[in-house]
Design a protein around this motif. Structure first.
Motif, PDB file in Angstrom:
ATOM      1  N   HIS A 132     -59.512  79.044 -21.190  1.00 15.67           N
ATOM      2  CA  HIS A 132     -58.274  78.954 -21.984  1.00 15.67           C
ATOM      3  C   HIS A 132     -58.125  80.038 -23.049  1.00 15.67           C
ATOM      4  CE1 HIS A 132     -56.799  75.133 -20.435  1.00 15.67           C
ATOM      5  NE2 HIS A 132     -57.993  74.602 -20.602  1.00 15.67           N
ATOM      6  N   GLY A 133     -59.250  80.653 -23.453  1.00 18.97           N
ATOM      7  CA  GLY A 133     -59.178  81.596 -24.566  1.00 18.97           C
ATOM      8  C   GLY A 133     -59.266  80.900 -25.908  1.00 18.97           C
ATOM      9  N   PHE A 134     -59.557  79.607 -25.898  1.00 16.06           N
ATOM     10  CA  PHE A 134     -59.796  78.840 -27.112  1.00 16.06           C
ATOM     11  C   PHE A 134     -60.721  77.687 -26.780  1.00 16.06           C
ATOM     12  CE2 PHE A 134     -55.619  77.318 -25.504  1.00 16.06           C
ATOM     13  CZ  PHE A 134     -55.924  75.988 -25.244  1.00 16.06           C
ATOM     14  N   GLY A 135     -61.256  77.074 -27.827  1.00 15.66           N
ATOM     15  CA  GLY A 135     -62.180  75.960 -27.644  1.00 15.66           C
ATOM     16  C   GLY A 135     -62.702  75.500 -28.988  1.00 15.66           C
ATOM     17  N   PHE A 136     -63.863  74.850 -28.962  1.00 13.87           N
ATOM     18  CA  PHE A 136     -64.502  74.399 -30.194  1.00 13.87           C
ATOM     19  C   PHE A 136     -65.273  75.539 -30.838  1.00 13.87           C
ATOM     20  CE2 PHE A 136     -64.218  69.899 -28.779  1.00 13.87           C
ATOM     21  CZ  PHE A 136     -63.746  69.349 -29.959  1.00 13.87           C
ATOM     22  N   PHE A 137     -65.024  75.744 -32.131  1.00  8.31           N
ATOM     23  CA  PHE A 137     -65.848  76.623 -32.957  1.00  8.31           C
ATOM     24  C   PHE A 137     -67.015  75.796 -33.481  1.00  8.31           C
ATOM     25  CE2 PHE A 137     -61.652  78.543 -33.422  1.00  8.31           C
ATOM     26  CZ  PHE A 137     -61.905  79.902 -33.454  1.00  8.31           C
ATOM     27  N   MET A 138     -68.164  76.411 -33.615  1.00 10.65           N
ATOM     28  CA  MET A 138     -69.246  75.801 -34.380  1.00 10.65           C
ATOM     29  C   MET A 138     -68.925  76.064 -35.846  1.00 10.65           C
ATOM     30  SD  MET A 138     -71.203  74.327 -32.211  1.00 10.65           S
ATOM     31  CE  MET A 138     -72.452  73.788 -33.374  1.00 10.65           C
ATOM     32  N   LYS A 159     -57.928  71.593 -24.396  1.00  7.50           N
ATOM     33  CA  LYS A 159     -56.869  71.201 -23.459  1.00  7.50           C
ATOM     34  C   LYS A 159     -57.541  70.884 -22.129  1.00  7.50           C
ATOM     35  CE  LYS A 159     -52.427  72.153 -21.578  1.00  7.50           C
ATOM     36  NZ  LYS A 159     -51.243  72.948 -21.549  1.00  7.50           N
ATOM     37  N   HIS A 160     -57.792  69.611 -21.935  1.00  5.23           N
ATOM     38  CA  HIS A 160     -58.454  69.166 -20.715  1.00  5.23           C
ATOM     39  C   HIS A 160     -57.476  69.173 -19.547  1.00  5.23           C
ATOM     40  CE1 HIS A 160     -62.132  68.221 -22.721  1.00  5.23           C
ATOM     41  NE2 HIS A 160     -61.572  67.337 -23.523  1.00  5.23           N
ATOM     42  N   ALA A 161     -58.012  69.210 -18.351  1.00  9.33           N
ATOM     43  CA  ALA A 161     -57.196  69.141 -17.137  1.00  9.33           C
ATOM     44  C   ALA A 161     -56.319  67.893 -17.192  1.00  9.33           C
ATOM     45  CB  ALA A 161     -58.094  69.113 -15.906  1.00  9.33           C
ATOM     46  N   GLY A 162     -55.057  68.075 -16.910  1.00  7.45           N
ATOM     47  CA  GLY A 162     -54.131  66.955 -16.894  1.00  7.45           C
ATOM     48  C   GLY A 162     -53.515  66.611 -18.241  1.00  7.45           C
ATOM     49  N   GLN A 187     -76.939  84.949 -29.662  1.00  6.54           N
ATOM     50  CA  GLN A 187     -75.947  85.446 -28.723  1.00  6.54           C
ATOM     51  C   GLN A 187     -74.748  84.511 -28.676  1.00  6.54           C
ATOM     52  OE1 GLN A 187     -77.279  85.304 -24.689  1.00  6.54           O
ATOM     53  NE2 GLN A 187     -75.545  86.457 -23.924  1.00  6.54           N
ATOM     54  N   ASN A 188     -73.569  85.036 -28.977  1.00  6.50           N
ATOM     55  CA  ASN A 188     -72.341  84.271 -28.845  1.00  6.50           C
ATOM     56  C   ASN A 188     -72.087  84.100 -27.353  1.00  6.50           C
ATOM     57  OD1 ASN A 188     -69.731  83.229 -28.796  1.00  6.50           O
ATOM     58  ND2 ASN A 188     -69.002  84.568 -30.421  1.00  6.50           N
ATOM     59  N   LEU A 189     -71.923  82.874 -26.904  1.00  8.13           N
ATOM     60  CA  LEU A 189     -71.763  82.571 -25.487  1.00  8.13           C
ATOM     61  C   LEU A 189     -70.306  82.459 -25.063  1.00  8.13           C
ATOM     62  CD1 LEU A 189     -74.543  79.832 -25.305  1.00  8.13           C
ATOM     63  CD2 LEU A 189     -74.734  82.248 -24.648  1.00  8.13           C
ATOM     64  N   SER A 190     -69.385  82.757 -25.975  1.00  4.69           N
ATOM     65  CA  SER A 190     -67.967  82.562 -25.683  1.00  4.69           C
ATOM     66  C   SER A 190     -67.156  83.775 -26.131  1.00  4.69           C
ATOM     67  CB  SER A 190     -67.465  81.313 -26.404  1.00  4.69           C
ATOM     68  OG  SER A 190     -67.381  81.563 -27.793  1.00  4.69           O
ATOM     69  N   THR A 191     -65.859  83.637 -25.990  1.00  5.48           N
ATOM     70  CA  THR A 191     -64.927  84.673 -26.429  1.00  5.48           C
ATOM     71  C   THR A 191     -64.398  84.379 -27.832  1.00  5.48           C
ATOM     72  OG1 THR A 191     -63.077  83.488 -25.423  1.00  5.48           O
ATOM     73  CG2 THR A 191     -64.181  85.149 -24.061  1.00  5.48           C
ATOM     74  N   ALA A 192     -65.003  83.433 -28.520  1.00  7.30           N
ATOM     75  CA  ALA A 192     -64.507  82.990 -29.828  1.00  7.30           C
ATOM     76  C   ALA A 192     -64.575  84.103 -30.858  1.00  7.30           C
ATOM     77  CB  ALA A 192     -65.331  81.804 -30.320  1.00  7.30           C
ATOM     78  N   PRO A 193     -63.505  84.232 -31.649  1.00  5.82           N
ATOM     79  CA  PRO A 193     -63.584  85.131 -32.800  1.00  5.82           C
ATOM     80  C   PRO A 193     -64.425  84.473 -33.890  1.00  5.82           C
ATOM     81  CG  PRO A 193     -61.517  83.955 -32.864  1.00  5.82           C
ATOM     82  CD  PRO A 193     -62.209  83.551 -31.577  1.00  5.82           C
ATOM     83  N   ARG A 194     -64.688  85.197 -34.924  1.00  6.37           N
ATOM     84  CA  ARG A 194     -65.417  84.672 -36.082  1.00  6.37           C
ATOM     85  C   ARG A 194     -64.406  84.535 -37.216  1.00  6.37           C
ATOM     86  NH1 ARG A 194     -70.988  84.987 -37.490  1.00  6.37           N
ATOM     87  NH2 ARG A 194     -71.319  85.021 -39.723  1.00  6.37           N
ATOM     88  N   LEU A 195     -64.279  83.320 -37.737  1.00  5.48           N
ATOM     89  CA  LEU A 195     -63.367  83.038 -38.841  1.00  5.48           C
ATOM     90  C   LEU A 195     -64.204  82.607 -40.037  1.00  5.48           C
ATOM     91  CD1 LEU A 195     -60.814  80.730 -36.933  1.00  5.48           C
ATOM     92  CD2 LEU A 195     -60.840  83.231 -37.041  1.00  5.48           C
ATOM     93  N   THR A 196     -63.794  83.016 -41.216  1.00  9.76           N
ATOM     94  CA  THR A 196     -64.495  82.569 -42.420  1.00  9.76           C
ATOM     95  C   THR A 196     -63.498  81.977 -43.403  1.00  9.76           C
ATOM     96  OG1 THR A 196     -64.390  84.769 -43.436  1.00  9.76           O
ATOM     97  CG2 THR A 196     -66.381  84.237 -42.207  1.00  9.76           C
ATOM     98  N   THR A 197     -63.952  80.952 -44.106  1.00  4.74           N
ATOM     99  CA  THR A 197     -63.178  80.319 -45.166  1.00  4.74           C
ATOM    100  C   THR A 197     -63.999  80.441 -46.440  1.00  4.74           C
ATOM    101  OG1 THR A 197     -64.136  78.102 -44.922  1.00  4.74           O
ATOM    102  CG2 THR A 197     -62.280  78.658 -43.466  1.00  4.74           C
ATOM    103  N   GLY A 198     -63.600  79.766 -47.464  1.00  3.58           N
ATOM    104  CA  GLY A 198     -64.338  79.831 -48.723  1.00  3.58           C
ATOM    105  C   GLY A 198     -65.787  79.392 -48.604  1.00  3.58           C
ATOM    106  N   ILE A 227     -68.380  75.920 -23.597  1.00  2.09           N
ATOM    107  CA  ILE A 227     -68.452  77.378 -23.447  1.00  2.09           C
ATOM    108  C   ILE A 227     -67.457  77.832 -22.384  1.00  2.09           C
ATOM    109  CG2 ILE A 227     -69.938  79.288 -22.706  1.00  2.09           C
ATOM    110  CD1 ILE A 227     -72.291  77.550 -23.948  1.00  2.09           C
ATOM    111  N   GLY A 228     -67.428  77.123 -21.274  1.00  2.00           N
ATOM    112  CA  GLY A 228     -66.480  77.457 -20.211  1.00  2.00           C
ATOM    113  C   GLY A 228     -65.032  77.315 -20.643  1.00  2.00           C
ATOM    114  N   HIS A 229     -64.762  76.359 -21.513  1.00  2.00           N
ATOM    115  CA  HIS A 229     -63.411  76.144 -22.024  1.00  2.00           C
ATOM    116  C   HIS A 229     -62.892  77.417 -22.705  1.00  2.00           C
ATOM    117  CE1 HIS A 229     -60.100  74.331 -24.278  1.00  2.00           C
ATOM    118  NE2 HIS A 229     -60.219  73.268 -23.504  1.00  2.00           N
ATOM    119  N   TRP A 230     -63.747  78.057 -23.483  1.00  2.00           N
ATOM    120  CA  TRP A 230     -63.364  79.318 -24.136  1.00  2.00           C
ATOM    121  C   TRP A 230     -62.978  80.367 -23.097  1.00  2.00           C
ATOM    122  CZ3 TRP A 230     -62.050  80.624 -28.867  1.00  2.00           C
ATOM    123  CH2 TRP A 230     -62.449  79.813 -29.926  1.00  2.00           C
ATOM    124  N   HIS A 231     -63.730  80.466 -22.045  1.00  2.00           N
ATOM    125  CA  HIS A 231     -63.462  81.488 -21.034  1.00  2.00           C
ATOM    126  C   HIS A 231     -62.212  81.157 -20.221  1.00  2.00           C
ATOM    127  CE1 HIS A 231     -67.089  83.794 -21.817  1.00  2.00           C
ATOM    128  NE2 HIS A 231     -67.698  82.635 -21.996  1.00  2.00           N
TER     129      HIS A 231
END
Length: 179
Positions: free
Chosen positions: A64-70, A87-90, A2-13, A58-62
């Motif tokens: 800001h709409g971005f965060g760390f991808f695995m 982008k942390h507070a401050g 289960q994806n726990l965030s709003t992250a899209p799925r990106l693929t590279t080579g 996980i909360g960061h994704w929700h």
């Protein structure tokens, strides 16, 4: 899984970049509590702190709409690190950051994944500039930043006197697939 965030799925080579899943917690915890790269920088934390950090990511994704991808190696299916935007507070700016798990360093994975994140940040989020805050002694991350087209004038980060500010040009990024 289960994806726990709003992250899209990106693929590279060679890689899949996806949102965090519950199954990623053990690898993340190992990295945060005992990785040689974390020990060298004096940044290891407890397992409990890693759990809170994982949930914060996980909360960061929700929020800001971005965060760390695995970062997952397509060949093995193993999670080999995290690359993304924070982008942390401050903080005045959005950071492009990368952390590879033990055994994944030195193979170009950080650069490949970060290029995909830069492209996504520019094309999908409309970000015009990204920053990386890199420890002055972390020559490997500095080399990744250079390969990504980032430059520094030696200015130190306001939140960390040991970190230089690296600025990323958004016109120097590579291609990825959105799936």
């Amino acid at each position: 899984m289960q994806n726990l965030s709003t992250a899209p799925r990106l693929t590279t080579g060679r890689l899949v970049l996806r949102g965090p899943e519950r199954e990623d917690l053990p690898a993340f915890t190992r990295f945060m509590t005992s990785a040689p790269s974390m020990k060298a920088q004096g940044e290891t934390i407890s397992a409990e702190q890693a759990w809170f950090g994982f949930l914060s990511g996980i909360g960061h994704w929700h929020w800001h709409g971005f965060g760390f991808f695995m970062v997952v190696d397509q060949r093995t299916g193993d999670a080999i690190g995290r690359v993304g935007l924070i982008k942390h507070a401050g903080w005045p700016d959005t950071e492009l950051a990368w952390h590879l798990f033990e055994g994944a360093e030195g193979q170009g994975f950080a650069t490949e994944a970060a290029m995909a994140v830069k492209t996504w940040a520019s094309e999908d989020l409309g970000l015009e500039r990204l920053y990386s805050y890199i420890d002055i002694d972390n020559t490997r991350s500095q080399a990744v930043a250079r390969r990504l087209g980032a430059v520094t004038d030696g200015t130190r980060a306001a939140h960390d006197a040991e970190a230089e500010v690296w600025v990323h040009r958004m016109d120097s990024h590579g291609a990825f697939d959105r799936t």
